[in-house]
Design a protein around this motif. Structure first.
Motif, PDB file in Angstrom:
ATOM      1  N   ARG A   1      -9.729  -1.606   2.307  1.00 26.86           N
ATOM      2  CA  ARG A   1      -8.675  -1.005   1.486  1.00 26.86           C
ATOM      3  C   ARG A   1      -8.039  -2.053   0.577  1.00 26.86           C
ATOM      4  O   ARG A   1      -7.617  -3.112   1.032  1.00 26.86           O
ATOM      5  CB  ARG A   1      -7.598  -0.381   2.361  1.00 26.86           C
ATOM      6  CG  ARG A   1      -6.439   0.221   1.566  1.00 26.86           C
ATOM      7  CD  ARG A   1      -5.457   0.925   2.478  1.00 26.86           C
ATOM      8  NE  ARG A   1      -6.069   2.112   3.094  1.00 26.86           N
ATOM      9  CZ  ARG A   1      -5.497   2.799   4.068  1.00 26.86           C
ATOM     10  NH1 ARG A   1      -4.325   2.424   4.549  1.00 26.86           N
ATOM     11  NH2 ARG A   1      -6.112   3.860   4.569  1.00 26.86           N
TER      12      ARG A   1
ATOM     13  N   GLY B   1      -5.135  -3.376  -2.210  1.00 31.20           N
ATOM     14  CA  GLY B   1      -3.699  -3.247  -2.409  1.00 31.20           C
ATOM     15  C   GLY B   1      -3.366  -2.634  -3.759  1.00 31.20           C
ATOM     16  O   GLY B   1      -4.209  -2.525  -4.655  1.00 31.20           O
ATOM     17  N   ARG B   2      -2.093  -2.254  -3.926  1.00 30.49           N
ATOM     18  CA  ARG B   2      -1.656  -1.610  -5.165  1.00 30.49           C
ATOM     19  C   ARG B   2      -1.366  -2.621  -6.271  1.00 30.49           C
ATOM     20  O   ARG B   2      -1.555  -2.327  -7.448  1.00 30.49           O
ATOM     21  CB  ARG B   2      -0.403  -0.781  -4.893  1.00 30.49           C
ATOM     22  CG  ARG B   2      -0.599   0.352  -3.911  1.00 30.49           C
ATOM     23  CD  ARG B   2       0.602   1.268  -3.897  1.00 30.49           C
ATOM     24  NE  ARG B   2       0.755   1.969  -5.162  1.00 30.49           N
ATOM     25  CZ  ARG B   2       1.895   2.458  -5.618  1.00 30.49           C
ATOM     26  NH1 ARG B   2       3.009   2.295  -4.925  1.00 30.49           N
ATOM     27  NH2 ARG B   2       1.952   3.108  -6.758  1.00 30.49           N
TER      28      ARG B   2
ATOM     29  N   THR C   1       0.840  -1.187   0.000  1.00 33.50           N
ATOM     30  CA  THR C   1       0.000   0.000   0.000  1.00 33.50           C
ATOM     31  C   THR C   1       0.879   1.242   0.000  1.00 33.50           C
ATOM     32  O   THR C   1       2.086   1.158  -0.230  1.00 33.50           O
ATOM     33  CB  THR C   1      -0.953  -0.016   1.215  1.00 33.50           C
ATOM     34  OG1 THR C   1      -1.866   1.079   1.121  1.00 33.50           O
ATOM     35  CG2 THR C   1      -0.202   0.046   2.525  1.00 33.50           C
TER      36      THR C   1
END
Length: 264
Positions: free
Chosen positions: A183, A185-186, A151
């Motif tokens: 949230r 993740g990238r 992240t």
């Protein structure tokens, strides 16, 4: 993921751990896999119009009811407490989006804007991932605390570990989404060049199976406008209660693959 068979194969590998169903036996996950998307393509002003419609619908609803009192939001807040998260600090994605409608939903990219709007319109948390960046099949588990999650914090790339017992979506390479639907993740995030995508629609008891299928239908109709040859597959994961009271993954319900490009 260029063939319908491979989309079905990817979804067939998805599963939800029994101890997650133990927390919320009413939980269901609608998994949707799509390919044939044309990067950056928009259907005239459809994406913007959908976002505006979602904002207007949310503002009308919130004029009568506080965000935390919307039934599905309230149930997700309770679910977060059940695995130790504080919903006031880490809001589920549906609540976070609803709270942003007063000032306007974020504009990120066509795919993200599209599923955010559908999420708000149907009051269902939805997550979207780049399918080609997945390593293995998706699974929803209680974390050990050793899994990795990539992240950004303070503008820098960081790797975090979830809390032990936290509910997380994972693949073979690590966590793709923390705290059920908080949230993402990238590594697997949707990008401008995404051509194949994976979506998760999360439902608790406030949402019926019929309403969940309608939300998936709406999502697929919108996705069908993002390419001339969009191919889709979906699968509903639900729980069934065994004699010992533990939840298990129900027999998969896989809808026949179909091209939704002509839906309106």
């Amino acid at each position: 993921m260029g063939e319908i068979g491979r989309l079905d194969e990817f979804l067939a590998g998805g599963w939800v751990a029994a101890d997650v169903f133990g927390l919320r036996p009413d939980y269901r996950a609608m998994l949707v896999a799509v390919d044939g998307l044309v990067p950056g393509r928009r259907s005239d002003d459809a994406s913007g119009a959908l976002t505006l419609a979602a904002q207007d619908a949310a503002r009308a609803a919130l004029a009568q009811t506080a965000v935390e009192e919307i039934p599905h939001v309230a149930q997700w807040r309770a679910a977060y407490r059940e695995f130790g998260a504080k919903p006031q600090r880490t809001r589920n994605s549906l609540e976070a989006l609803l709270r942003r409608t007063a000032s306007g939903l974020p504009r990120v990219n066509p795919l993200t804007d599209l599923y955010n709007a559908v999420s708000v319109l149907h009051r269902i948390p939805i997550g979207g991932e780049d399918l080609n960046r997945y390593v293995g099949a998706p699974r929803l588990v209680r974390a050990t605390g050793r899994e990795v999650f990539d992240t950004v914090a303070g503008g820098a790339d960081v790797v975090e570990n979830p809390e032990p017992g936290e509910v997380v979506w994972c693949d073979e390479a690590g966590v793709t989404c923390r705290r059920w639907n908080w949230r993402q993740g990238r590594r697997t995030q949707l990008r401008e060049d995404t051509t194949a995508a994976f979506f998760i629609l999360d439902a608790l008891g406030a949402v019926t199976d019929e309403a969940l299928h309608l939300a998936a239908d709406d999502l697929l109709a919108q996705l069908g406008r993002l390419g001339p040859d969009v191919r889709v597959a979906r699968r509903l994961l639900a729980a069934e209660t065994s004699a010992d009271g533990f939840g298990t993954v129900a027999a998969p319900r896989v809808d026949p693959a179909k091209d939704d490009r002509d839906r309106s």
